[in-house]
Design an enzyme around this catalytic site. Structure first.
Site, PDB file in Angstrom:
ATOM      1  N   GLU A  87       0.835  -1.213   0.000  1.00 46.24           N
ATOM      2  CA  GLU A  87       0.000   0.000   0.000  1.00 46.24           C
ATOM      3  C   GLU A  87       0.864   1.255   0.000  1.00 46.24           C
ATOM      4  OE1 GLU A  87      -2.719   1.346  -0.358  1.00 46.24           O
ATOM      5  OE2 GLU A  87      -4.361  -0.061   0.001  1.00 46.24           O
ATOM      6  N   ASN A 110     -10.866   4.515   1.052  1.00 45.98           N
ATOM      7  CA  ASN A 110      -9.827   4.362   0.035  1.00 45.98           C
ATOM      8  C   ASN A 110      -9.999   5.417  -1.048  1.00 45.98           C
ATOM      9  OD1 ASN A 110      -7.824   2.259   0.338  1.00 45.98           O
ATOM     10  ND2 ASN A 110      -9.510   0.792   0.383  1.00 45.98           N
ATOM     11  N   ASP A 149     -10.218   0.598  -4.741  1.00 51.10           N
ATOM     12  CA  ASP A 149      -9.139   0.690  -3.760  1.00 51.10           C
ATOM     13  C   ASP A 149      -8.404   2.014  -3.964  1.00 51.10           C
ATOM     14  OD1 ASP A 149      -7.061   0.013  -1.847  1.00 51.10           O
ATOM     15  OD2 ASP A 149      -7.625  -2.071  -2.143  1.00 51.10           O
TER      16      ASP A 149
END
Length: 295
Positions: free
Chosen positions: A19, A149, A200
């Site tokens: 991430e 997100n 995402d």
């Protein structure tokens, strides 16, 4: 799917939950984290060399501060990290009194303010929120989210985008260009409910397209500011998590991925799970702004 030579798999360890990438043009280095394994990675894009750094906490996002320092969004606060000696110091707490949450997605607005999200450690419904941070002043913007997100901003800084992966609708909201604070109420830009995978992490290119990783669907989607999905590009991993523009021309997307929650059979069927990719997309991106330490 783009030609194989348009996708480069970096020579880096697989990420359990990759991430929070960012790119430093001064050193041509891409940075990202593996949240669950408490690791920070630095990749020299010119040489391909990747360095791994252990962290004492889970971190979910990396942001530039200046040539010597960067900001890490940690599980209980925001931390300054000196790049040369790896020294960490707490900049300000973030939900430090709630051991059941951690930081998640984040981006710096063109004003230098950070938008950073939190979520339940087990993705419990409604435990997440989004905060605005300038200096050490932390302001809660939105609550009642589950997996916040896709935080990113239009090139002129007048619009913020975000999503709750659990809700699967990309939202937009007008913000003050000078401060990065909302000036209106969020509205749905794109409704992905019922589609494959979930929204995402995201990044915006120089023309204002929103490039979002689609967790569980093995692709990156580009959305127009008007809410039209204009492009979909397949990537080799089924669970891409977050993109950022990288390279001297900012013409490639560095994309993290994950194998969190995958069974052994699912991993075997997805040989590039958890890898980190460079994808040539034929557009020019925006350099992520640096976080402003003073309010």
């Amino acid at each position: 799917m783009p030609a194989r030579d348009a996708i480069q798999i970096l020579d880096a360890p697989r990420c359990h939950l990759g991430e929070g990438p960012c790119y430093d043009p001064g050193t041509d280095t891409a940075w990202w984290v593996d949240i669950l394994e408490r690791r920070l990675f630095a990749a020299s894009l010119a040489s391909g060399r990747v360095r791994e750094h252990a962290l004492p906490f889970m971190a979910s996002a990396v942001a530039a501060v200046d040539g010597e320092r960067q900001l890490l969004a940690g599980e209980n606060g925001l931390y300054l990290r000196i790049i040369a000696d790896e020294k960490l110091s707490l900049h300000c707490p973030l939900e430090a009194d709630d051991a059941g949450t951690r930081s998640n997605d984040g981006r710096v607005h063109p004003s230098g303010a950070l938008w950073i999200s939190t979520m339940g450690r087990n993705a419990e419904a409604g435990r997440g929120g989004i905060y605005h941070v300038v200096g050490t002043r932390v302001t809660r913007l939105y609550g009642g989210l589950t997996i916040p997100n896709a935080i990113c901003f239009s090139p002129d800084g007048a619009t913020a985008y975000f999503a709750d992966t659990d809700d699967d609708r990309l939202k937009r909201v007008a913000v003050d260009r000078r401060t990065g604070l909302p000036t209106g109420e969020p509205a749905t830009l794109y409704d992905h409910r019922g589609g494959e995978g979930g929204l995402d992490g995201a990044a915006v290119d120089a023309e204002g397209l929103i490039w979002s990783a689609r967790w569980g669907a093995g692709c990156i989607d580009a959305y127009s500011p008007e809410g039209e999905r204009v492009r979909t590009i397949a990537v080799p991993a089924s669970r891409p998590s977050c993109p950022t523009f990288a390279g001297p021309a900012l013409d490639r997307l560095l994309i993290t991925s994950a194998y969190e929650g995958m069974t052994d059979d699912e991993r075997a069927a997805d040989p590039d799970h958890g890898r980190t990719f460079l994808l040539t997309v034929g557009v020019r991106g925006l350099l992520e702004p640096s976080f402003r330490l003073s309010a």
